[in-house]
Design an enzyme around this catalytic site. Sequence first.
Site, PDB file in Angstrom:
ATOM      1  N   SER A  99       0.834  -1.196   0.000  1.00 53.36           N
ATOM      2  CA  SER A  99       0.000   0.000   0.000  1.00 53.36           C
ATOM      3  C   SER A  99       0.871   1.249   0.000  1.00 53.36           C
ATOM      4  O   SER A  99       2.012   1.218   0.466  1.00 53.36           O
ATOM      5  CB  SER A  99      -0.906  -0.010   1.238  1.00 53.36           C
ATOM      6  N   ASP A 100       0.311   2.332  -0.509  1.00 54.62           N
ATOM      7  CA  ASP A 100       1.001   3.617  -0.486  1.00 54.62           C
ATOM      8  C   ASP A 100      -0.050   4.719  -0.411  1.00 54.62           C
ATOM      9  O   ASP A 100      -1.140   4.584  -0.982  1.00 54.62           O
ATOM     10  CB  ASP A 100       1.866   3.812  -1.731  1.00 54.62           C
ATOM     11  N   THR A 101       0.282   5.791   0.292  1.00 53.20           N
ATOM     12  CA  THR A 101      -0.638   6.911   0.474  1.00 53.20           C
ATOM     13  C   THR A 101       0.068   8.220   0.127  1.00 53.20           C
ATOM     14  O   THR A 101       1.213   8.419   0.521  1.00 53.20           O
ATOM     15  CB  THR A 101      -1.142   6.975   1.937  1.00 53.20           C
ATOM     16  N   GLY A 129      -3.291   3.696  -2.487  1.00 54.33           N
ATOM     17  CA  GLY A 129      -3.284   2.592  -3.438  1.00 54.33           C
ATOM     18  C   GLY A 129      -3.022   1.283  -2.714  1.00 54.33           C
ATOM     19  O   GLY A 129      -2.307   1.251  -1.714  1.00 54.33           O
TER      20      GLY A 129
END
Length: 188
Positions: free
Chosen positions: A68-70, A105
Amino acid sequence: MSNLILASQSPRRKDLLQQLQLSFTTISSDVDETVEPHLKPHEVVTELALRKAKVIAMKHSDSYVLGSDTVVALGDAILGKPQTDEEARSMLNMLSGKIHSVYTGVAILKGEEQSLFYEKTDVAFWELTPAEIEEYIASEEPFDKAGAYGIQGLGAKLVKEIKGDYYAVVGLPISKVYRALREMGYLQ
């Protein structure tokens, strides 16, 4: 049942995934986070989430791997994690009184199968006074947070309203993750 691996050392993502009462392990995925400058925020987060998941999935092909990435974006301008008081002050002033977007994501990989998606949440900030900004910077909370704030901490007092998934702003849209894992066969 196959293992679930969270490809992150983020304490916030770990806490959120624990809310689903799933058994999982965490493995840090140190990847190059350099991306093409022309990418839109949603493309950046899905690209980085996939990169993070792939690096762990290569060594654990029998497991479900979640990356995940923010990012925080004001328009198409991505605001990273501030390194100095001045950077934090600049970001908080940019966000003051405005609506910005937080994109998270997610990539879930299992062998050749993958689920790749993102969540966009709009966040409105109050008009911040210089004193509020300085007080928040003094808390040191802005320094490991994209966009210089954490909605789950003291940064909550900066937020006027959100439209979308609160958990995506914290770092993981857990409802969508749960459903994706179920669709991929992890949850029976």
